[in-house]
Design a protein around this motif. Sequence first.
Motif, PDB file in Angstrom:
ATOM      1  N   VAL A 485      14.353 -40.196 -17.183  1.00 40.95           N
ATOM      2  CA  VAL A 485      14.331 -41.992 -17.135  1.00 40.95           C
ATOM      3  C   VAL A 485      14.090 -42.331 -15.793  1.00 40.95           C
ATOM      4  N   TRP A 486      13.036 -43.117 -15.915  1.00 36.37           N
ATOM      5  CA  TRP A 486      12.345 -43.897 -14.661  1.00 36.37           C
ATOM      6  C   TRP A 486      12.411 -44.922 -15.052  1.00 36.37           C
ATOM      7  N   GLU A 487      12.718 -45.807 -13.730  1.00 38.37           N
ATOM      8  CA  GLU A 487      12.349 -47.183 -13.898  1.00 38.37           C
ATOM      9  C   GLU A 487      12.496 -47.616 -13.076  1.00 38.37           C
ATOM     10  N   VAL A 488      10.837 -47.768 -13.244  1.00 37.46           N
ATOM     11  CA  VAL A 488      10.396 -49.045 -11.939  1.00 37.46           C
ATOM     12  C   VAL A 488      10.491 -50.164 -12.321  1.00 37.46           C
ATOM     13  N   ARG A 489      10.135 -50.773 -10.620  1.00 36.56           N
ATOM     14  CA  ARG A 489      10.408 -52.264 -10.971  1.00 36.56           C
ATOM     15  C   ARG A 489       9.189 -52.569  -9.835  1.00 36.56           C
ATOM     16  N   ASN A 490       8.339 -53.656 -10.323  1.00 36.02           N
ATOM     17  CA  ASN A 490       7.412 -54.115  -9.327  1.00 36.02           C
ATOM     18  C   ASN A 490       8.002 -55.906  -8.590  1.00 36.02           C
ATOM     19  N   ASP A 491       8.610 -55.287  -7.434  1.00 39.40           N
ATOM     20  CA  ASP A 491       8.698 -56.642  -6.541  1.00 39.40           C
ATOM     21  C   ASP A 491       7.690 -56.551  -5.607  1.00 39.40           C
ATOM     22  N   ALA A 492       6.463 -56.598  -5.329  1.00 36.46           N
ATOM     23  CA  ALA A 492       5.155 -56.953  -5.054  1.00 36.46           C
ATOM     24  C   ALA A 492       4.640 -58.487  -5.381  1.00 36.46           C
ATOM     25  N   MET A 493       3.740 -58.456  -4.782  1.00 34.59           N
ATOM     26  CA  MET A 493       2.400 -60.022  -5.344  1.00 34.59           C
ATOM     27  C   MET A 493       1.710 -58.955  -5.780  1.00 34.59           C
ATOM     28  N   MET A 494       1.378 -58.258  -6.826  1.00 28.72           N
ATOM     29  CA  MET A 494       0.925 -58.391  -7.610  1.00 28.72           C
ATOM     30  C   MET A 494       0.820 -56.411  -7.901  1.00 28.72           C
ATOM     31  N   ALA A 495      -0.174 -56.698  -9.078  1.00 29.22           N
ATOM     32  CA  ALA A 495       0.737 -55.107 -10.221  1.00 29.22           C
ATOM     33  C   ALA A 495       0.102 -54.122  -9.349  1.00 29.22           C
ATOM     34  N   HIS A 496       1.245 -52.739  -9.810  1.00 33.63           N
ATOM     35  CA  HIS A 496       0.833 -51.964  -9.134  1.00 33.63           C
ATOM     36  C   HIS A 496       0.579 -50.934 -10.233  1.00 33.63           C
ATOM     37  N   PRO A 497      -0.228 -49.787 -10.924  1.00 36.35           N
ATOM     38  CA  PRO A 497       0.225 -48.561 -11.216  1.00 36.35           C
ATOM     39  C   PRO A 497       0.388 -47.495 -10.766  1.00 36.35           C
ATOM     40  N   PHE A 498       1.199 -47.095 -11.252  1.00 37.99           N
ATOM     41  CA  PHE A 498       2.285 -45.539 -10.780  1.00 37.99           C
ATOM     42  C   PHE A 498       2.244 -44.920 -11.531  1.00 37.99           C
ATOM     43  N   HIS A 499       1.797 -44.007 -10.351  1.00 39.67           N
ATOM     44  CA  HIS A 499       1.315 -42.144 -11.141  1.00 39.67           C
ATOM     45  C   HIS A 499       2.084 -41.456 -10.631  1.00 39.67           C
ATOM     46  N   CYS A 500       2.409 -40.455 -11.800  1.00 41.58           N
ATOM     47  CA  CYS A 500       3.708 -38.753 -10.764  1.00 41.58           C
ATOM     48  C   CYS A 500       3.256 -38.247 -11.279  1.00 41.58           C
ATOM     49  N   HIS A 501       2.817 -37.351 -10.105  1.00 37.63           N
ATOM     50  CA  HIS A 501       2.497 -35.843 -10.208  1.00 37.63           C
ATOM     51  C   HIS A 501       3.483 -34.760 -11.361  1.00 37.63           C
ATOM     52  N   GLY A 502       3.111 -33.953 -11.581  1.00 34.93           N
ATOM     53  CA  GLY A 502       3.236 -32.288 -12.178  1.00 34.93           C
ATOM     54  C   GLY A 502       3.951 -33.010 -14.258  1.00 34.93           C
ATOM     55  N   THR A 503       4.456 -33.955 -14.217  1.00 39.68           N
ATOM     56  CA  THR A 503       4.793 -34.272 -15.762  1.00 39.68           C
ATOM     57  C   THR A 503       3.664 -35.170 -16.266  1.00 39.68           C
ATOM     58  N   SER A 504       4.206 -35.844 -17.399  1.00 39.58           N
ATOM     59  CA  SER A 504       3.770 -37.297 -17.931  1.00 39.58           C
ATOM     60  C   SER A 504       4.913 -37.862 -18.359  1.00 39.58           C
ATOM     61  N   LEU A 505       4.504 -38.713 -19.033  1.00 38.60           N
ATOM     62  CA  LEU A 505       5.822 -40.111 -18.729  1.00 38.60           C
ATOM     63  C   LEU A 505       5.715 -40.743 -20.354  1.00 38.60           C
ATOM     64  N   ARG A 506       6.349 -41.008 -20.960  1.00 33.63           N
ATOM     65  CA  ARG A 506       6.508 -41.750 -22.036  1.00 33.63           C
ATOM     66  C   ARG A 506       7.281 -42.998 -21.977  1.00 33.63           C
ATOM     67  N   LEU A 507       6.343 -44.257 -22.345  1.00 32.65           N
ATOM     68  CA  LEU A 507       6.738 -45.695 -21.771  1.00 32.65           C
ATOM     69  C   LEU A 507       8.158 -45.758 -22.930  1.00 32.65           C
ATOM     70  N   LEU A 508       9.545 -45.985 -22.702  1.00 31.82           N
ATOM     71  CA  LEU A 508       9.808 -47.141 -23.207  1.00 31.82           C
ATOM     72  C   LEU A 508      10.313 -47.976 -23.717  1.00 31.82           C
ATOM     73  N   SER A 509      10.270 -48.679 -22.444  1.00 36.15           N
ATOM     74  CA  SER A 509      10.178 -50.286 -22.547  1.00 36.15           C
ATOM     75  C   SER A 509       9.350 -51.152 -21.710  1.00 36.15           C
ATOM     76  N   ARG A 510       9.645 -52.086 -21.291  1.00 36.95           N
ATOM     77  CA  ARG A 510       8.566 -53.044 -20.792  1.00 36.95           C
ATOM     78  C   ARG A 510      10.065 -54.610 -20.793  1.00 36.95           C
ATOM     79  N   ASN A 511      10.286 -55.251 -19.872  1.00 41.82           N
ATOM     80  CA  ASN A 511      10.845 -56.318 -19.606  1.00 41.82           C
ATOM     81  C   ASN A 511       9.875 -57.118 -20.073  1.00 41.82           C
ATOM     82  N   SER A 512       8.874 -57.448 -20.063  1.00 40.81           N
ATOM     83  CA  SER A 512       7.858 -58.127 -20.315  1.00 40.81           C
ATOM     84  C   SER A 512       7.781 -58.477 -21.750  1.00 40.81           C
TER      85      SER A 512
END
Length: 571
Positions: A485-512
């Motif tokens: 499980v990878w947990e990615v938090r955005n602490d910046a002033m704009m939205a960011h698209p997070f991309h990962c090589h070598g695998t695929s991702l299934r979204l589990l939750s958004r705190n929003s």
Amino acid sequence: MKKRKCPSISSMSDSGTSNALSTLTESGLQLSRRRLIGTAALAVLAAPALRKGASAQAMGGGMGGMMGMEPGLLKPATMNAGAFTRPLAIPPQISGEERAGVLHYALRMGVGTSELVAGTRTPTWGYNGPLLGPALRVPRGRAVRIAVTNNLDQSTTTHWHGAHVPGSMDGGPQSLILPGQTFDYRFTLDPSLARRSGTTLVRRRARGRMPMPGWPGYCSSITEWTLASVCRAPGGVDDIPVIVQDRRMAADGRLLYMTSMMDLMGMKGDRFLVNGREQPYAAVPAQRVRLRLLNGSNARFYNFALSDGRAFHAIATDAGLLERPVEMRRLVLAPGERAEIFVDLSRDLGKTLVLRSDSGAVVPALNGAPMHTDGWDRNGFDLLQLRVVAPNAAKTVLPARMAEYAALRPDAPVRRFTLQGIRMMGGGDSGMMRMGGGVERGAPPDSGPGRMSLGIGGARLFSINDQFMDMAVINQRVRLGSNEVWEVRNDAMMAHPFHCHGTSLRLLSRNSGEVPEWEQGWKDTVLVRINETVRMAARFTQPADDAHPFMYHCHILEHEGNGMMGQFTVA
């Protein structure tokens, strides 16, 4: 001085995120100390690097020019004269040539000129032609060999964005192809993932410099078509690739890159291209049509919708089919994201409608400061006209169930990432101070097509976990065969698209809020909004050693090229 407030613009995206814009004054922007530091950093960094080749018009004047609000980008979003006068270009398909049980493909990177805007010739780069590239039909379970020849005058690589291949075949920045050389990529796509087949982006990368090659035209796709009963023929009149890009051009047709200091926050243009042509049209049959949407822009977000407000069905995400079709009226894609939709035109013979971006409803809320958005982000614009003609012989159907995916059971600790924008990092040792005057480009600064600037790359501006990209550092080590499980938090002033090589991702939750249905398929690029935390599951089946690690990064190209990227091994 009299102040006027910019109206709050609430997001109408599926997750329901909202954000109010900041206060404006007549002389400029009221900024918090943190935002002011970031703006000052851009001024310090960009002035010497962008001076050469920057036009006075592009740079603007006074405060407006400094904040990246060039006059040309603040005008209301209107259609260009002559829109929808040229047909949509459909990339040619390459199915491979079989030799001794192996499918062979050939790609050649080279220079050329293209008519991006009607009547104007523009120097561009492309695969097997002057612009973009062919669609490669790569079946799963078959051994393939793709020979990529570099006919440019500078080193490069080719990355198979979204494909599950070993690190040595992934096309990372360690795998340089020198000018005049050919690299053979050899891999077999996992046959067990057949129902997850989707549209994979083929993208040129460059070691040690700004990943701007997408700007002059490099983009292709690998596609494995599934659900033959749904669409009659791949790449035909009812299955259409829609590669959307924005570009900035000079009066003589040359592409302009990084002509303003604010371009470091993400390069945007005011010309909107679909498959390499500005606002084209497509003749489509009066039946269900499959549109394969791909956001090929460096930094711009799109809120795809149809001009009459009708509903469509999302059927696939970046890396494969959804379990069931999802009815929608708008769909937001960040740079690097893909989605496939069905549009029912069975009752529209002889009519026209337009695929457009209703950006103003969503995009301003993805940025924490007004200077991060332009006039196009605050309004909307047309992209592709659909002219409905007679249906073809085949009947298309929309199945109620398309795929089934078992839940991944994590067997490793949660791995956490924090995305960070420009800020002071330890006083005088900050990223903005460390950059100095020497920026690594890997090639002469004006060696793009038509002597286009390569911009700024290799600066320490954006970070992940307080770490800037360093080719000599392995940031994470993952066990081969593990579920994480990878947990990615955005602490910046704009939205960011997070991309990962070598695998695929299934979204589990958004705190929003809840993960919307259309995002519940397999992905490799995930939008993370301001102050949002996203949890996602991944299985790591492909090896990557220290010599050829995988990458994780923001997919705004100017961010990943200036620090917001890390490396991980799988062993």
